[in-house]
Motif scaffolding. Structure first.
Motif, mmCIF file in Angstrom:
data_model
loop_
_atom_site.group_PDB
_atom_site.id
_atom_site.type_symbol
_atom_site.label_atom_id
_atom_site.label_comp_id
_atom_site.label_asym_id
_atom_site.label_seq_id
_atom_site.Cartn_x
_atom_site.Cartn_y
_atom_site.Cartn_z
ATOM 1 N N ASP A 6 0.707 -1.404 0.026
ATOM 2 C CA ASP A 6 0.077 -0.074 0.104
ATOM 3 C C ASP A 6 0.881 1.468 0.083
ATOM 4 O O ASP A 6 0.237 2.223 0.316
ATOM 5 C CB ASP A 6 -1.045 0.068 1.108
ATOM 6 C CG ASP A 6 -1.974 -1.070 1.184
ATOM 7 O OD1 ASP A 6 -2.426 -1.506 0.087
ATOM 8 O OD2 ASP A 6 -2.401 -1.754 2.225
ATOM 9 N N VAL A 7 2.235 1.198 -0.275
ATOM 10 C CA VAL A 7 2.919 2.576 -0.570
ATOM 11 C C VAL A 7 3.615 2.526 -1.923
ATOM 12 O O VAL A 7 4.030 1.494 -2.508
ATOM 13 C CB VAL A 7 4.338 2.314 0.463
ATOM 14 C CG1 VAL A 7 5.011 3.709 0.336
ATOM 15 C CG2 VAL A 7 3.472 2.262 1.821
ATOM 16 N N VAL A 26 8.386 11.661 -11.249
ATOM 17 C CA VAL A 26 8.135 10.720 -12.068
ATOM 18 C C VAL A 26 7.404 9.698 -11.120
ATOM 19 O O VAL A 26 8.173 9.328 -10.173
ATOM 20 C CB VAL A 26 9.151 10.115 -12.922
ATOM 21 C CG1 VAL A 26 8.721 9.006 -13.561
ATOM 22 C CG2 VAL A 26 9.780 11.201 -13.982
ATOM 23 N N ALA A 27 6.251 9.173 -11.243
ATOM 24 C CA ALA A 27 5.374 8.290 -10.423
ATOM 25 C C ALA A 27 4.537 7.393 -11.203
ATOM 26 O O ALA A 27 3.946 7.765 -12.181
ATOM 27 C CB ALA A 27 4.747 9.091 -9.340
ATOM 28 N N PRO A 28 3.953 6.303 -10.633
ATOM 29 C CA PRO A 28 4.440 5.715 -9.388
ATOM 30 C C PRO A 28 5.096 4.624 -9.648
ATOM 31 O O PRO A 28 5.279 4.128 -10.734
ATOM 32 C CB PRO A 28 2.944 5.065 -8.720
ATOM 33 C CG PRO A 28 2.043 4.940 -9.959
ATOM 34 C CD PRO A 28 2.596 5.921 -11.211
ATOM 35 N N PRO A 51 8.249 8.118 -0.609
ATOM 36 C CA PRO A 51 6.844 7.758 -0.711
ATOM 37 C C PRO A 51 6.062 8.782 -1.152
ATOM 38 O O PRO A 51 6.009 10.018 -0.742
ATOM 39 C CB PRO A 51 6.736 7.205 0.953
ATOM 40 C CG PRO A 51 7.579 8.000 1.522
ATOM 41 C CD PRO A 51 8.620 8.351 0.749
ATOM 42 N N MET A 52 4.833 8.290 -1.756
ATOM 43 C CA MET A 52 3.844 9.297 -2.412
ATOM 44 C C MET A 52 2.767 9.413 -1.159
ATOM 45 O O MET A 52 2.433 8.404 -0.546
ATOM 46 C CB MET A 52 3.212 8.763 -3.771
ATOM 47 C CG MET A 52 4.164 8.550 -4.740
ATOM 48 S SD MET A 52 3.483 7.974 -6.155
ATOM 49 C CE MET A 52 1.960 8.856 -6.403
ATOM 50 N N ALA A 53 2.152 10.587 -1.374
ATOM 51 C CA ALA A 53 1.004 10.667 -0.706
ATOM 52 C C ALA A 53 -0.151 11.333 -1.481
ATOM 53 O O ALA A 53 0.301 12.164 -2.438
ATOM 54 C CB ALA A 53 0.930 11.632 0.696
#
Length: 75
Positions: A6-7, A26-28, A51-53
């Motif tokens: 979940d990250v 650049v993500a994810p 980590p993205m939020a």
């Protein structure tokens, strides 16, 4: 490196001409090593992986109040 469920991760590349100005994101990516590998494979320099939020509302918006229709015969 272990996969963290979940990250998701992103590569944040900084502009080398300006101090800590973000050039692009650049993500994810599913893990840190995938993100770092992407940066290395694409010749990115001056970057970090983190980590993205996702921005989500922190307050519940009140439901729209029902606006009664005018009664017939009233003005």
């Amino acid at each position: 490196m272990m996969h963290e469920p979940d990250v998701l991760y992103a590569v944040v590349q900084f502009d080398s001409t300006a101090q800590r100005t973000v050039r692009r994101v650049v993500a994810p990516f599913p893990d840190r090593s995938s993100a770092a590998g992407f940066a290395a494979d694409n010749g990115m320099h001056d970057y970090t992986v983190g980590p993205m939020a996702f921005a989500v509302p922190t307050k519940v918006m009140p439901a729209r109040q029902h606006i009664p229709l005018p009664r017939s015969g009233s003005s």
